[in-house]
Design a protein around this motif. Structure first.
Motif, mmCIF file in Angstrom:
data_model
loop_
_atom_site.group_PDB
_atom_site.id
_atom_site.type_symbol
_atom_site.label_atom_id
_atom_site.label_comp_id
_atom_site.label_asym_id
_atom_site.label_seq_id
_atom_site.Cartn_x
_atom_site.Cartn_y
_atom_site.Cartn_z
ATOM 1 N N GLU A 1 1.677 9.687 -6.137
ATOM 2 C CA GLU A 1 2.787 10.609 -6.364
ATOM 3 C C GLU A 1 2.456 11.999 -5.821
ATOM 4 O O GLU A 1 3.283 12.642 -5.165
ATOM 5 C CB GLU A 1 3.079 10.685 -7.869
ATOM 6 C CG GLU A 1 4.228 11.601 -8.241
ATOM 7 C CD GLU A 1 5.563 11.061 -7.784
ATOM 8 O OE1 GLU A 1 6.405 11.871 -7.371
ATOM 9 O OE2 GLU A 1 5.766 9.823 -7.835
ATOM 10 N N ILE A 2 1.225 12.464 -6.071
ATOM 11 C CA ILE A 2 0.827 13.794 -5.602
ATOM 12 C C ILE A 2 0.807 13.849 -4.074
ATOM 13 O O ILE A 2 1.333 14.783 -3.455
ATOM 14 C CB ILE A 2 -0.553 14.158 -6.178
ATOM 15 C CG1 ILE A 2 -0.493 14.222 -7.715
ATOM 16 C CG2 ILE A 2 -1.041 15.488 -5.623
ATOM 17 C CD1 ILE A 2 -1.851 14.383 -8.366
ATOM 18 N N CYS A 3 0.193 12.842 -3.455
ATOM 19 C CA CYS A 3 0.093 12.834 -1.991
ATOM 20 C C CYS A 3 1.463 12.712 -1.338
ATOM 21 O O CYS A 3 1.717 13.322 -0.287
ATOM 22 C CB CYS A 3 -0.818 11.691 -1.544
ATOM 23 S SG CYS A 3 -2.555 11.896 -2.003
ATOM 24 N N SER B 1 5.583 15.514 -13.376
ATOM 25 C CA SER B 1 5.404 14.107 -13.039
ATOM 26 C C SER B 1 4.745 13.398 -14.209
ATOM 27 O O SER B 1 3.640 13.770 -14.621
ATOM 28 C CB SER B 1 4.549 13.961 -11.776
ATOM 29 O OG SER B 1 4.294 12.599 -11.502
ATOM 30 N N ILE B 2 5.447 12.412 -14.763
ATOM 31 C CA ILE B 2 4.907 11.590 -15.850
ATOM 32 C C ILE B 2 4.636 10.212 -15.271
ATOM 33 O O ILE B 2 5.557 9.455 -14.972
ATOM 34 C CB ILE B 2 5.892 11.506 -17.029
ATOM 35 C CG1 ILE B 2 6.269 12.904 -17.515
ATOM 36 C CG2 ILE B 2 5.300 10.697 -18.171
ATOM 37 C CD1 ILE B 2 7.297 12.919 -18.632
ATOM 38 N N ASP C 1 0.854 -1.182 0.000
ATOM 39 C CA ASP C 1 0.000 0.000 0.000
ATOM 40 C C ASP C 1 0.892 1.235 0.000
ATOM 41 O O ASP C 1 1.428 1.623 1.036
ATOM 42 C CB ASP C 1 -0.920 0.009 1.217
ATOM 43 C CG ASP C 1 -1.884 1.179 1.200
ATOM 44 O OD1 ASP C 1 -2.006 1.834 0.146
ATOM 45 O OD2 ASP C 1 -2.526 1.439 2.240
ATOM 46 N N PRO C 2 1.087 1.864 -1.157
ATOM 47 C CA PRO C 2 1.982 3.036 -1.196
ATOM 48 C C PRO C 2 1.460 4.215 -0.390
ATOM 49 O O PRO C 2 2.219 5.123 -0.061
ATOM 50 C CB PRO C 2 2.054 3.372 -2.692
ATOM 51 C CG PRO C 2 0.836 2.755 -3.292
ATOM 52 C CD PRO C 2 0.548 1.530 -2.482
ATOM 53 N N SER C 3 0.162 4.207 -0.063
ATOM 54 C CA SER C 3 -0.399 5.354 0.654
ATOM 55 C C SER C 3 -0.003 5.379 2.129
ATOM 56 O O SER C 3 -0.191 6.405 2.792
ATOM 57 C CB SER C 3 -1.929 5.343 0.545
ATOM 58 O OG SER C 3 -2.479 4.200 1.167
#
Length: 577
Positions: free
Chosen positions: A328-330, A318-319, A202-204
């Motif tokens: 990525e944004i968070c 960011s691509i 979970d990357p979050s």
């Protein structure tokens, strides 16, 4: 002879075919699509490489694989090839190939002893690869769960192994029984690792574990305010710059503004993050992205020079794919300690009134509302806000705030109070009050809403350009009438997304008829199809603490977590409530 021929083919692809493709990219004007003749030429190269690979005794897929590695990644060529081939390959060729692979599978050839031996060897191999990956990962201070996920990912089998074993079957290196046992091993290994990785990784968790308040209401006064804005195209720049202009950056309270240019990942395998402060540049293969990002960089750099000492602008590109772009944004918002994240709405209104819808952006905004580690503002760009810029002219901005009650409304009011400090901004607060609250106001304990309203009236209403109004509303019809009466009065309206009294009679029936549930009841009234409001709207949601697993208005096709049901009804144009 076969190995020598393969080396010659690889050299031919690298030093003949790749330069030809680079020449095609150079011949394509910036921002223009690749000519169809170039696409067809690459297809002929593909077929030729497959034929040569088969002719020299290799598998016919060797040539196309080498050619794919030689194609310059990113637009315009690689993204055009993906656009042309993805649907046909994913929807037609790949299912047919798996059907063909299944036809080679002979169940009756498999016996119990050989099956048991092969599966045991496969399990030991899987276990050995996972442990062999985890040990050095843990030694390098990687968390155990992440090390396990990495080991499972590296142990997963795919189409490459299947091609290899089919070639062995074709050249009689293995028999049908061995092929069947190995295919079963591939199936359960991939079927086992994929759901485990999806569950564990979970990357979050890197940004959802933060418990500090990061919003404008609780930001320390006199400290640099951290804001972040996401931009999808050059058309978003004027309105974002105007929002930055109204945010009142001063020497006593400067603003550090982070601009994140978001580009969908197409034609390449690896996401890319560019820090323009460090002088990073996108490769020459991505000329379209280079032009777009450079225009955005130039616009914000010019604004920073005009406000030197009060505004610091940091620009990134960011691509990445839309499915993981919210992570990525968070992550960037958490690292930069951002108090508010401003994102454009998924619909864009042009000068002639025509709007275009982008469903991936809408899904991205919903993800951000659910997981952002800070306050979130969805900016609906309409009116003069997206047609003029503070760089070229100094305008007088009229800002309205619709205040009902709740944390989101307080966040919107605090942001408007910061705007009210600017000389070229006029702020008008319109508070909607139920009659029972008017009667009981003297007897009620002074809550957070009343305290903030009193602060606004004490600090700003004595200034002639600011105003405060109270509207008594008894039901949802009167709420709609008050909101509609504001049309044409403001350049920008700030409104909270959620309200503490949404279960009261003021919102009866409004939730079921929302066209855009992610904007809340009041925001949807201003933006829906039958609204004639011609100004911009900023719908604000204050940072959510302790509600990580709660999902609001998120489609089940976007994320796989529990959610509350909601209804989206398409209203015909011109329908009145």
């Amino acid at each position: 002879m076969m190995m020598g021929s393969l080396i010659v083919m690889a050299i031919f692809i690298a030093y003949v075919l790749r330069p030809i493709m680079i020449w095609m990219i150079r011949q394509t004007p910036k921002g223009k699509p690749v000519k169809e003749s170039y696409i067809v030429s690459v297809f002929f190269m593909l077929l030729g490489c497959a034929y040569i690979g088969e002719s020299i005794g290799e598998h016919f897929m060797i040539g196309p694989i080498l050619l794919g590695l030689a194609v310059p990644d990113g637009p315009p060529l690689a993204s055009a090839l993906v656009e042309k081939l993805e649907t046909m390959v994913s929807s037609v060729f790949l299912p047919l190939y798996f059907l063909y692979s299944g036809s080679k599978f002979k169940v009756f050839l498999i016996d119990a002893p050989s099956f048991a031996v092969v599966q045991l060897v496969a399990f030991i191999s899987l276990f050995g690869k996972v442990i062999g990956t985890m040990l050095p990962s843990i030694y390098c201070k990687m968390p155990v769960v992440d090390a396990l996920c990495l080991g499972l990912i590296l142990s997963a089998r795919g189409i490459t192994e299947l091609l290899y074993f089919q070639a062995c079957l074709h050249y009689l290196v293995m028999d049908g029984q061995s092929y069947g046992n190995i295919v079963i091993a591939l199936l359960w290994m991939t079927g086992l690792t994929t759901p485990i990785v999806r569950y564990l990784y979970d990357p979050s968790k890197g940004y959802l574990s933060l418990n500090r308040r990061r919003n404008i209401q609780h930001a320390s006064p006199g400290v640099e305010l951290q804001l972040m804005a996401c931009i999808y195209s050059e058309e978003n720049s004027p309105s974002i710059i105007n929002i930055l202009e109204m945010s009142n950056s001063t020497h006593e309270s400067p603003i550090c503004f982070h601009v994140l240019h978001l580009i969908q990942l197409t034609g390449r395998a690896t996401p890319l993050f560019i820090d323009h402060q460090l002088g990073d540049k996108i490769t020459s293969d991505s000329s379209v992205h280079t032009t777009q990002s450079q225009h955005i960089v130039n616009a914000f750099r010019l604004y920073e020079e005009q406000n030197l000492g009060t505004v610091v602008v940091k620009i990134f590109t960011s691509i990445s794919p839309y499915d993981t772009m919210h992570d990525e944004i968070c992550m960037q918002a958490a690292e930069k300690r951002v108090s508010m994240l401003i994102v454009p709405f998924h619909r864009q209104w042009t000068i002639n009134g025509v709007s275009e819808s982008a469903l991936p952006i809408r899904a991205l905004n919903r993800h951000l509302l659910r997981t952002a580690p800070c306050s979130v503002g969805i900016l609906i760009e309409r009116g003069a806000l997206n047609r003029s810029s503070a760089i070229t002219c100094m305008s007088f901005y009229s800002v309205g705030v619709i205040f009902i009650e709740g944390t989101d409304d307080r966040e919107a009011l605090v942001y408007a109070m910061r705007m009210a400090e600017r000389l070229n901004v006029r702020v008008t607060v319109v508070r909607l009050v139920e009659p029972r609250r008017m009667k009981n106001r003297v007897l009620m304990n002074r809550d957070s809403d009343a305290n903030l309203i009193d602060k606004f009236k004490a600090d700003y209403t004595h200034i002639k350009r600011h105003d405060y109004k109270e509207e008594i509303v008894r039901d949802s019809v009167e709420v709609i009438n008050v909101v509609r009466s504001l049309e044409g009065c403001f350049d920008l309206i700030l409104v909270g997304r959620r309200h503490a009294s949404e279960s009261s009679s003021l919102f009866n029936g409004l939730t079921e008829w929302n066209e855009y549930p992610e904007l809340g009841c009041v925001g949807d009234m201003l933006v829906c199809s039958d609204s004639t409001f011609d100004g911009s709207v900023l719908v604000i949601q204050q940072q959510k603490l302790g509600a990580v697993h709660h999902v609001e208005y998120v489609d089940s096709s976007i994320i796989n977590t529990k959610q509350e049901p909601f209804t989206v009804v398409e209203m015909p144009h011109g329908t009145k409530v």
